[in-house]
Scaffold this motif. Structure first.
Motif, PDB file in Angstrom:
ATOM      1  N   THR A 278       1.015  -1.496   0.072  1.00  0.00           N
ATOM      2  CA  THR A 278       0.009  -0.220   0.015  1.00  0.00           C
ATOM      3  C   THR A 278       0.848   1.313   0.069  1.00  0.00           C
ATOM      4  OG1 THR A 278      -1.887  -1.123   1.011  1.00  0.00           O
ATOM      5  CG2 THR A 278      -1.823   1.165   1.396  1.00  0.00           C
TER       6      THR A 278
ATOM      7  N   ASP B 288      -3.430  -4.076  -6.511  1.00  0.00           N
ATOM      8  CA  ASP B 288      -2.766  -4.294  -5.065  1.00  0.00           C
ATOM      9  C   ASP B 288      -3.053  -5.938  -4.824  1.00  0.00           C
ATOM     10  OD1 ASP B 288      -2.028  -4.584  -2.407  1.00  0.00           O
ATOM     11  OD2 ASP B 288      -3.211  -2.640  -1.811  1.00  0.00           O
TER      12      ASP B 288
ATOM     13  N   ARG C 262       0.092  -1.745  12.652  1.00  0.00           N
ATOM     14  CA  ARG C 262      -0.925  -1.270  12.318  1.00  0.00           C
ATOM     15  C   ARG C 262      -2.239  -1.692  12.887  1.00  0.00           C
ATOM     16  NH1 ARG C 262      -1.380  -3.460   6.095  1.00  0.00           N
ATOM     17  NH2 ARG C 262      -1.539  -5.256   7.185  1.00  0.00           N
TER      18      ARG C 262
HETATM   19 MG   LIG Z   1      -1.991  -3.163   1.831  1.00  0.00          MG
END
Ligand SMILES: [Mg+2]
Ligand SMILES: Nc1ncnc2c1ncn2[C@@H]1O[C@H](COP(=O)(O)OP(=O)(O)O)[C@@H](O)[C@H]1O
Length: 231
Positions: free
Chosen positions: A34, A112, A166
């Motif tokens: 990302t 992605d 995260r």
């Molecule tokens: Mg990602």
């Protein structure tokens, strides 16, 4: 490793549009996909490309329904069910979005995760085999592969550390143990050997600027090579 016929491998090719490119980013969770996709988008936009980022399953109304079904599913699906669900969503995405967008000059479509993720997750980690996954994808439009794929390579430790930072809730695939992740890492190495011309391996342990510098080098070559072909 299992034998994959050359003819099967050769059925996979990038879409033939001039001045438009199809790219994908691969790597286990936390490898930096990302992060690097965001940078790649900015770089390409600065070079006057229109950039679209897609994720699978999703990107179409049908794909979003499938995405919800797969990611919220609490029971383990049969690996063939997984493979066909992703392939179904992908066929629709190629038909409805990717082909149409790439037909507009100066467009870049970035996925992605794409085919290589299906090879690694369902083909390797869930034991379907790469050959079967490739066979599922061998007909148009599923045989369309990116012009270039960036594989961000990180260790299991780095992947875990970054996922902990995260701190998102774990999804269907993320809640798996170490053995599963080791198979993914091994699977990515096998897939890279199947498609050595398309897949560029990057050291995802480097700081984001250094990773992106490599991506930029590869992109510059890709864009130049195609410019030269036009002349
Ligand atoms: Mg990602
Ligand atoms: N090269 C890097 N070095 C250190 N941390 C990184 C790097 N790339 C990404 N991160 C951090 O790791 C986490 C996961 O990165 P992300 O880009 O979301 O990975 P992915 O999309 O592959 O799961 C984020 O918190 C991100 O800021």
């Amino acid at each position: 490793m299992e034998h994959i016929p050359q003819e099967l491998l050769q059925s996979f090719r990038p879409p033939a549009f001039q001045h438009s490119y199809f790219l994908s980013f691969e790597g286990i969770e936390g490898s930096g996909k990302t992060t690097q996709i965001r940078r790649t988008k900015e770089f390409l936009e600065d070079h006057n490309f229109r950039v679209l980022i897609l994720r699978e399953p999703g990107g179409t109304t049908f794909g979003e329904h499938l995405r919800q079904a797969v990611l919220s599913n609490q029971t383990q699906l049969h690996p063939l069910a997984e493979a066909y669900l992703f392939a179904a969503s992908r066929a629709q995405l190629l038909h409805e979005v990717v082909m149409k967008e790439l037909s507009v000059p100066n467009t870049v479509v970035i996925c992605d995760r794409y085919l290589d993720s299906t090879l690694v997750y369902q083909g390797k980690a869930r034991n379907l085999g790469h050959r079967l996954v490739l066979e599922i994808h061998q007909h148009f439009p599923l045989n369309l592969v990116p012009h270039m794929t960036f594989f961000l390579e990180v260790s299991l430790t780095t992947s875990k550390d970054r996922q902990n930072v995260r701190n998102n809730p774990k999804d269907y695939f993320e809640g798996q143990g170490d053995a599963f992740y080791r198979k993914l890492i091994e699977g990515y190495h096998e897939v890279r050997d199947l498609f050595p011309e398309r897949i560029r391996t990057l050291d995802g342990e480097l700081v984001p600027d250094e990773v992106f510098a490599k991506i930029q080098e590869h992109l510059t070559v890709l864009l130049k090579t195609n410019d030269a072909k036009d002349k």
